[in-house]
Write an enzyme that holds these catalytic residues in place. Structure first.
Site, PDB file in Angstrom:
ATOM      1  N   THR A 125       0.818  -1.216   0.000  1.00 43.88           N
ATOM      2  CA  THR A 125       0.000   0.000   0.000  1.00 43.88           C
ATOM      3  C   THR A 125       0.853   1.267   0.000  1.00 43.88           C
ATOM      4  O   THR A 125       0.510   2.253  -0.647  1.00 43.88           O
ATOM      5  CB  THR A 125      -0.925  -0.008   1.240  1.00 43.88           C
ATOM      6  OG1 THR A 125      -1.798  -1.126   1.110  1.00 43.88           O
ATOM      7  CG2 THR A 125      -1.746   1.255   1.345  1.00 43.88           C
ATOM      8  N   SER A 135       1.579  -7.533  -1.195  1.00 43.15           N
ATOM      9  CA  SER A 135       2.361  -8.561  -0.497  1.00 43.15           C
ATOM     10  C   SER A 135       1.627  -9.885  -0.359  1.00 43.15           C
ATOM     11  O   SER A 135       2.212 -10.867   0.084  1.00 43.15           O
ATOM     12  CB  SER A 135       2.857  -8.064   0.856  1.00 43.15           C
ATOM     13  OG  SER A 135       1.842  -8.074   1.809  1.00 43.15           O
ATOM     14  N   THR A 195       1.779  -4.762   4.203  1.00 38.18           N
ATOM     15  CA  THR A 195       1.635  -5.197   5.605  1.00 38.18           C
ATOM     16  C   THR A 195       1.096  -6.621   5.731  1.00 38.18           C
ATOM     17  O   THR A 195       1.311  -7.264   6.752  1.00 38.18           O
ATOM     18  CB  THR A 195       0.708  -4.243   6.382  1.00 38.18           C
ATOM     19  OG1 THR A 195      -0.565  -4.191   5.718  1.00 38.18           O
ATOM     20  CG2 THR A 195       1.308  -2.856   6.484  1.00 38.18           C
ATOM     21  N   ASP A 196       0.392  -7.108   4.685  1.00 34.73           N
ATOM     22  CA  ASP A 196      -0.286  -8.409   4.845  1.00 34.73           C
ATOM     23  C   ASP A 196       0.678  -9.544   5.174  1.00 34.73           C
ATOM     24  O   ASP A 196       0.369 -10.398   6.010  1.00 34.73           O
ATOM     25  CB  ASP A 196      -1.072  -8.757   3.569  1.00 34.73           C
ATOM     26  CG  ASP A 196      -2.320  -7.894   3.417  1.00 34.73           C
ATOM     27  OD1 ASP A 196      -2.707  -7.232   4.399  1.00 34.73           O
ATOM     28  OD2 ASP A 196      -2.906  -7.876   2.307  1.00 34.73           O
TER      29      ASP A 196
HETATM   30  N1  ASP Z   1      -2.554  -5.657   0.597  1.00 34.40           N
HETATM   31  C1  ASP Z   1      -1.501  -4.770   0.996  1.00 34.40           C
HETATM   32  C2  ASP Z   1      -0.198  -5.537   1.009  1.00 34.40           C
HETATM   33  O1  ASP Z   1       0.065  -6.230   1.931  1.00 34.40           O
HETATM   34  C3  ASP Z   1      -1.768  -4.179   2.332  1.00 34.40           C
HETATM   35  C4  ASP Z   1      -0.734  -3.200   2.821  1.00 34.40           C
HETATM   36  O2  ASP Z   1       0.277  -2.970   2.206  1.00 34.40           O
HETATM   37  O3  ASP Z   1      -0.964  -2.635   3.889  1.00 34.40           O
HETATM   38  O4  ASP Z   1       0.545  -5.458   0.086  1.00 34.40           O
END
Ligand code: ASP
Length: 335
Positions: A12, A55, A86-87
Site C-alpha cells: 500500500t 504482499s 503489511t499483509d
Molecule cells: N494488501 C496490501 C499488502 O500487503 C496491504 C498493505 O500494504 O498494507 O501489500
C-alpha cells in the site's frame, strides 16, 4: 554520512491514491523524494526496486532472492530498509531472520496503511522512523511501524485499517520512536554473516477447530514434508477416540512417515507447553515438536528453512532452540 540501501517490494505504501494500482517504479521513487525530502538529510540512500507487488503475492522464492540481494549488497552499506505490504510483512521478516544468520547490520522492514501520496498517510513517518532505526537500531531483522521497532520474527499483523497494525505479543520490542528515540541492544548473532537462502515450501498449516474431520489431515500428511498444527491453548487438540474426531492418528501417521509436526498455539500470548494435558502427552509420544511461543509466521518460515538444511533430530533441535530470538522459554510453574 551513513549509507542505507532502500529496497522497495511493494504494498500500500507505494500504491496510488486510486488503489489498488501500484505507482510505477519511477513515480514511486519520485514520490519518496517529494513527500519525504528530509530522508536525504538523514542518510545517503540508494534506492533499489526489488518488486512492485501486493504482499499477498509474496512467495518463498522471492524471500530467497531478497535474502541473497541483502547479503550481497550489505557490505557496501550501514544497513537496509525494506518497504513491504503489511499483509505478509511478518512472514517476510521472519523468513529473512532465518536466512541471514550472523546478520551484522540493521535490516528494517516497514510499510503503511495508507499510500505515501495521501494527506493522512502513515507512510511518511514510518519511512523516517525506519531509516532512523536502520541508522541507530540493533543489527537484526526488525519491523518499524507506528513509532515502534519490533523484532521481525516476533510480530503479527493485528489491524487492517488502524495505524498500529503490528503487535509483538511475546517480546517487549526493540525501540520506541516517540519524542525521543530509544533502542534496545537486540539479538546477539554468532559468527560471520552468511546467507542460507534455501527453503522447502511443501508444508501445511492446520488450524484445529471443533468439528475438524481427521480424515482430511490424514489425506494431506502423505503429500507434505512438514506440518504445523495451530492447536488450542497450551498445544491441545482432541484425543478422545470414542467421538470419532481424535487427531492422534494424524500424529501417528506423520511419525510413521518421518514428517515433522510442530505445534503452535492459537492463543497469541504465552505458548505451547506439552507437559500440561493429555493431548500434549500424545504429541510428545509421537515425537511432535513444541513451537513454544513462536508466532505462526515465524514457525512456518522456520520449518521451511529447517527442512532445507536439516533432517531428523538435527531438525528438531533447530526448531526447538532460538536461532534469531524468535522464541523464548515457556515455563509452566507450579503453585
Ligand atoms: N494488501 C496490501 C499488502 O500487503 C496491504 C498493505 O500494504 O498494507 O501489500
Amino acid at each position: 554520512m551513513k549509507r542505507l540501501l532502500l529496497i522497495h517490494t511493494g504494498g500500500t505504501l507505494g500504491m496510488t491514491g486510486r488503489r489498488p494500482n501500484a505507482l510505477k517504479p519511477g513515480a514511486f521513487f519520485r514520490t519518496v523524494a517529494s513527500r519525504v525530502p528530509e530522508l536525504k538529510t538523514l542518510a545517503h540512500l540508494e534506492l533499489e526496486l526489488f518488486s512492485n507487488i501486493d504482499s499477498c503475492e509474496m512467495q518463498p522464492e522471492l524471500w530467497s532472492r531478497l535474502a541473497v540481494l541483502l547479503h550481497e549488497r550489505l557490505d557496501d552499506f550501514d544497513g537496509a530498509v525494506v518497504t513491504h505490504g503489511t499483509d505478509t510483512l511478518a512472514d517476510t521478516a521472519s523468513a529473512l531472520s532465518f536466512m541471514l544468520p550472523g546478520l551484522d547490520k540493521p535490516v528494517v522492514l516497514t510499510g503503511a496503511q495508507r499510500p505515501l501520496e495521501e494527506v493522512r498517510t502513515d507512510a511518511r513517518l514510518n519511512l523516517i522512523d525506519a531509516v532512523t532505526s536502520a541508522l541507530h537500531g540493533p543489527s537484526e531483522v526488525t519491523v518499524c511501524f507506528d513509532s515502534h521497532l519490533l523484532r521481525g520474527n516476533r510480530v503479527r499483523k493485528v489491524a487492517v485499517s488502524e495505524y498500529d497494525a503490528f503487535e509483538s505479543p511475546n517480546h517487549p520490542g526493540l525501540g520506541v520512536l516517540g519524542v525521543d528515540t530509544r533502542f534496545e541492544k537486540g539479538w546477539k548473532a554468532k559468527g560471520k554473516r552468511r546467507v542460507l537462502p534455501k527453503l522447502e515450501p511443501n508444508i501445511f498449516l492446520l488450524r484445529v477447530f471443533p468439528g475438524l474431520d481427521p480424515r482430511l489431515p490424514l489425506a494431506i500428511v502423505p503429500q507434505i514434508k512438514g506440518l504445523v498444527i495451530e492447536a488450542y491453548g497450551a498445544g491441545n487438540f482432541p484425543v478422545d477416540a470414542s467421538l470419532g474426531r481424535s487427531l492422534a492418528p494424524v500424529f501417528a501417521l506423520a511419525r510413521q512417515r518421518g514428517i515433522p509436526v510442530v505445534l503452535v498455539s492459537q492463543a497469541h500470548r504465552n505458548g505451547v507447553e506439552l507437559s500440561l494435558y493429555e493431548s500434549g502427552a500424545v504429541a510428545r509420544a509421537n515425537g511432535a515438536i513444541s513451537g513454544g511461543d513462536m508466532t505462526v509466521p515465524a514457525v512456518v518460515a522456520k520449518l521451511m528453512h529447517g527442512l532445507a538444511y536439516f533432517r531428523g533430530r538435527a531438525l528438531a533441535r533447530y526448531l526447538e532452540r532460538s536461532v534469531a530470538g524468535e522464541r523464548g522459554s515457556v515455563v509452566a510453574t507450579g503453585p
